[in-house]
Design a protein around this motif. Structure first.
Motif, PDB file in Angstrom:
ATOM      1  N   MET A   1       0.851  -1.171   0.000  1.00 26.38           N
ATOM      2  CA  MET A   1       0.000   0.000   0.000  1.00 26.38           C
ATOM      3  C   MET A   1       0.899   1.238   0.000  1.00 26.38           C
ATOM      4  O   MET A   1       1.807   1.347   0.812  1.00 26.38           O
ATOM      5  N   ASN A   2       0.614   2.170  -0.898  1.00 27.75           N
ATOM      6  CA  ASN A   2       1.432   3.371  -0.943  1.00 27.75           C
ATOM      7  C   ASN A   2       0.968   4.374   0.121  1.00 27.75           C
ATOM      8  O   ASN A   2      -0.060   4.189   0.773  1.00 27.75           O
ATOM      9  N   GLU A   3       1.733   5.445   0.274  1.00 33.41           N
ATOM     10  CA  GLU A   3       1.462   6.418   1.325  1.00 33.41           C
ATOM     11  C   GLU A   3       0.078   7.051   1.198  1.00 33.41           C
ATOM     12  O   GLU A   3      -0.646   7.195   2.188  1.00 33.41           O
ATOM     13  N   LYS A   4      -0.323   7.412  -0.010  1.00 34.52           N
ATOM     14  CA  LYS A   4      -1.623   8.048  -0.207  1.00 34.52           C
ATOM     15  C   LYS A   4      -2.770   7.100   0.133  1.00 34.52           C
ATOM     16  O   LYS A   4      -3.751   7.509   0.748  1.00 34.52           O
ATOM     17  N   ASP A   5      -2.654   5.848  -0.262  1.00 34.80           N
ATOM     18  CA  ASP A   5      -3.690   4.865   0.072  1.00 34.80           C
ATOM     19  C   ASP A   5      -3.784   4.673   1.582  1.00 34.80           C
ATOM     20  O   ASP A   5      -4.868   4.549   2.140  1.00 34.80           O
ATOM     21  N   SER A   6      -2.644   4.650   2.245  1.00 37.72           N
ATOM     22  CA  SER A   6      -2.613   4.507   3.695  1.00 37.72           C
ATOM     23  C   SER A   6      -3.297   5.690   4.385  1.00 37.72           C
ATOM     24  O   SER A   6      -4.090   5.508   5.312  1.00 37.72           O
ATOM     25  N   ILE A   7      -3.003   6.898   3.923  1.00 37.48           N
ATOM     26  CA  ILE A   7      -3.627   8.103   4.488  1.00 37.48           C
ATOM     27  C   ILE A   7      -5.127   8.088   4.234  1.00 37.48           C
ATOM     28  O   ILE A   7      -5.925   8.371   5.129  1.00 37.48           O
ATOM     29  N   LEU A   8      -5.525   7.731   3.025  1.00 36.80           N
ATOM     30  CA  LEU A   8      -6.939   7.680   2.684  1.00 36.80           C
ATOM     31  C   LEU A   8      -7.680   6.671   3.562  1.00 36.80           C
ATOM     32  O   LEU A   8      -8.782   6.940   4.040  1.00 36.80           O
ATOM     33  N   GLN A   9      -7.061   5.538   3.824  1.00 31.58           N
ATOM     34  CA  GLN A   9      -7.682   4.518   4.677  1.00 31.58           C
ATOM     35  C   GLN A   9      -7.871   5.038   6.102  1.00 31.58           C
ATOM     36  O   GLN A   9      -8.898   4.794   6.725  1.00 31.58           O
ATOM     37  N   ILE A  10      -6.920   5.800   6.605  1.00 37.27           N
ATOM     38  CA  ILE A  10      -7.012   6.354   7.957  1.00 37.27           C
ATOM     39  C   ILE A  10      -8.105   7.418   8.039  1.00 37.27           C
ATOM     40  O   ILE A  10      -8.871   7.464   8.998  1.00 37.27           O
ATOM     41  N   LEU A  11      -8.194   8.287   7.030  1.00 36.77           N
ATOM     42  CA  LEU A  11      -9.107   9.429   7.072  1.00 36.77           C
ATOM     43  C   LEU A  11     -10.526   9.136   6.611  1.00 36.77           C
ATOM     44  O   LEU A  11     -11.438   9.904   6.896  1.00 36.77           O
ATOM     45  N   THR A  12     -10.732   8.052   5.892  1.00 40.51           N
ATOM     46  CA  THR A  12     -12.060   7.730   5.383  1.00 40.51           C
ATOM     47  C   THR A  12     -12.942   7.203   6.508  1.00 40.51           C
ATOM     48  O   THR A  12     -12.552   6.274   7.217  1.00 40.51           O
ATOM     49  N   PRO A  13     -14.122   7.786   6.684  1.00 46.27           N
ATOM     50  CA  PRO A  13     -15.005   7.310   7.749  1.00 46.27           C
ATOM     51  C   PRO A  13     -15.440   5.870   7.527  1.00 46.27           C
ATOM     52  O   PRO A  13     -15.657   5.445   6.385  1.00 46.27           O
ATOM     53  N   LYS A  14     -15.581   5.146   8.624  1.00 43.62           N
ATOM     54  CA  LYS A  14     -16.087   3.766   8.581  1.00 43.62           C
ATOM     55  C   LYS A  14     -17.597   3.774   8.772  1.00 43.62           C
ATOM     56  O   LYS A  14     -18.305   2.875   8.353  1.00 43.62           O
ATOM     57  N   ALA A  15     -18.077   4.820   9.473  1.00 42.46           N
ATOM     58  CA  ALA A  15     -19.497   5.008   9.749  1.00 42.46           C
ATOM     59  C   ALA A  15     -19.706   6.467  10.110  1.00 42.46           C
ATOM     60  O   ALA A  15     -18.733   7.220  10.246  1.00 42.46           O
ATOM     61  N   VAL A  16     -20.971   6.868  10.259  1.00 47.00           N
ATOM     62  CA  VAL A  16     -21.285   8.223  10.718  1.00 47.00           C
ATOM     63  C   VAL A  16     -22.444   8.155  11.701  1.00 47.00           C
ATOM     64  O   VAL A  16     -23.234   7.200  11.699  1.00 47.00           O
ATOM     65  N   LEU A  17     -22.516   9.182  12.537  1.00 41.48           N
ATOM     66  CA  LEU A  17     -23.710   9.438  13.338  1.00 41.48           C
ATOM     67  C   LEU A  17     -24.370  10.653  12.712  1.00 41.48           C
ATOM     68  O   LEU A  17     -23.752  11.713  12.603  1.00 41.48           O
ATOM     69  N   LYS A  18     -25.612  10.500  12.265  1.00 37.00           N
ATOM     70  CA  LYS A  18     -26.347  11.589  11.618  1.00 37.00           C
ATOM     71  C   LYS A  18     -27.365  12.144  12.610  1.00 37.00           C
ATOM     72  O   LYS A  18     -28.181  11.391  13.156  1.00 37.00           O
ATOM     73  N   ALA A  19     -27.299  13.449  12.858  1.00 41.10           N
ATOM     74  CA  ALA A  19     -28.251  14.091  13.758  1.00 41.10           C
ATOM     75  C   ALA A  19     -29.653  13.995  13.166  1.00 41.10           C
ATOM     76  O   ALA A  19     -29.869  14.333  12.010  1.00 41.10           O
ATOM     77  N   MET A  20     -30.614  13.547  13.985  1.00 38.17           N
ATOM     78  CA  MET A  20     -31.981  13.363  13.514  1.00 38.17           C
ATOM     79  C   MET A  20     -32.959  14.351  14.151  1.00 38.17           C
ATOM     80  O   MET A  20     -34.161  14.258  13.924  1.00 38.17           O
ATOM     81  N   SER A  21     -32.430  15.259  14.947  1.00 38.85           N
ATOM     82  CA  SER A  21     -33.266  16.290  15.566  1.00 38.85           C
ATOM     83  C   SER A  21     -32.454  17.579  15.617  1.00 38.85           C
ATOM     84  O   SER A  21     -31.223  17.532  15.616  1.00 38.85           O
ATOM     85  N   PRO A  22     -33.133  18.721  15.676  1.00 41.24           N
ATOM     86  CA  PRO A  22     -32.391  19.985  15.785  1.00 41.24           C
ATOM     87  C   PRO A  22     -31.502  20.021  17.031  1.00 41.24           C
ATOM     88  O   PRO A  22     -30.388  20.535  16.989  1.00 41.24           O
ATOM     89  N   GLU A  23     -31.985  19.455  18.136  1.00 36.42           N
ATOM     90  CA  GLU A  23     -31.195  19.427  19.371  1.00 36.42           C
ATOM     91  C   GLU A  23     -29.945  18.567  19.207  1.00 36.42           C
ATOM     92  O   GLU A  23     -28.881  18.915  19.719  1.00 36.42           O
ATOM     93  N   ALA A  24     -30.074  17.462  18.493  1.00 37.01           N
ATOM     94  CA  ALA A  24     -28.907  16.605  18.246  1.00 37.01           C
ATOM     95  C   ALA A  24     -27.869  17.351  17.422  1.00 37.01           C
ATOM     96  O   ALA A  24     -26.680  17.324  17.731  1.00 37.01           O
ATOM     97  N   ALA A  25     -28.308  18.049  16.372  1.00 38.12           N
ATOM     98  CA  ALA A  25     -27.378  18.816  15.541  1.00 38.12           C
ATOM     99  C   ALA A  25     -26.705  19.920  16.357  1.00 38.12           C
ATOM    100  O   ALA A  25     -25.505  20.156  16.221  1.00 38.12           O
ATOM    101  N   ALA A  26     -27.476  20.573  17.230  1.00 45.29           N
ATOM    102  CA  ALA A  26     -26.925  21.662  18.053  1.00 45.29           C
ATOM    103  C   ALA A  26     -25.960  21.144  19.110  1.00 45.29           C
ATOM    104  O   ALA A  26     -25.118  21.900  19.598  1.00 45.29           O
ATOM    105  N   SER A  27     -26.053  19.866  19.463  1.00 43.72           N
ATOM    106  CA  SER A  27     -25.176  19.301  20.498  1.00 43.72           C
ATOM    107  C   SER A  27     -23.773  18.994  19.983  1.00 43.72           C
ATOM    108  O   SER A  27     -22.849  18.808  20.762  1.00 43.72           O
ATOM    109  N   ILE A  28     -23.609  18.956  18.676  1.00 41.39           N
ATOM    110  CA  ILE A  28     -22.329  18.609  18.069  1.00 41.39           C
ATOM    111  C   ILE A  28     -21.501  19.875  17.883  1.00 41.39           C
ATOM    112  O   ILE A  28     -21.974  20.825  17.259  1.00 41.39           O
ATOM    113  N   PRO A  29     -20.268  19.898  18.385  1.00 42.66           N
ATOM    114  CA  PRO A  29     -19.420  21.075  18.133  1.00 42.66           C
ATOM    115  C   PRO A  29     -19.306  21.325  16.621  1.00 42.66           C
ATOM    116  O   PRO A  29     -19.113  20.390  15.837  1.00 42.66           O
TER     117      PRO A  29
END
Length: 153
Positions: A1-29
């Motif tokens: 694996m080259n350096e760019k592929d390694s960096i991309l693997q580290i930075l690419t999200p595996k999952a996300v938490l999506k805010a489903m309410s206005p309060e949830a969105a406001a709670s995230i910095p």
């Protein structure tokens, strides 16, 4: 694996938490919020409360915790809980990956967590439950305003 592929693997999200309410969105910095979502790039992913809210001279003020005390941070995501009463514990829950499965582990929170209609933890009891792509996670008591969707990428 080259350096760019390694960096991309580290930075690419595996999952996300999506805010489903206005309060949830406001709670995230704001620095972590991307179109209503927070990236999860590694597991375990620990979630807790950023600060305490107290009344001072008739106003609600947020008391920040010291982030530079030399200790390792106890959370990957620090949420801001402005609800009264508070719903989010300082070390509330974590998401773990076990092979192709994901587990939500309550970290002995005071108010617990709901995944769909199933309650886990609360009253400092801990607990764990399997979570799947698309599950709704409600952080706190039954009337919590903090709802997030877990999305596997």
């Amino acid at each position: 694996m080259n350096e760019k592929d390694s960096i991309l693997q580290i930075l690419t999200p595996k999952a996300v938490l999506k805010a489903m309410s206005p309060e949830a969105a406001a709670s995230i910095p704001q620095v972590l919020l991307e179109q209503g979502m927070v990236r999860i790039t590694r597991f375990p992913f620990k979630v807790g409360r950023e600060s305490r809210v107290r009344e001072f001279e008739g106003k609600m003020v947020r008391l920040e915790r010291d982030k530079f005390d030399g200790r390792e941070p106890s959370n990957d995501l620090y949420l801001i809980d402005v609800a009264q009463p508070l719903h989010i514990s300082r070390e509330h829950f974590q998401i773990e990956r076990e092979g192709s499965e994901y587990m939500l582990v309550d970290r002995n929170s005071a108010c617990g967590v709901s995944v769909g209609s199933v309650r886990v933890g609360g009253r400092d009891s801990g607990g764990r439950i399997q979570i799947e792509d698309g599950d709704i996670i409600a952080i706190g008591a039954a009337d919590t305003p903090y709802h997030f969707k877990f999305i596997v990428l």
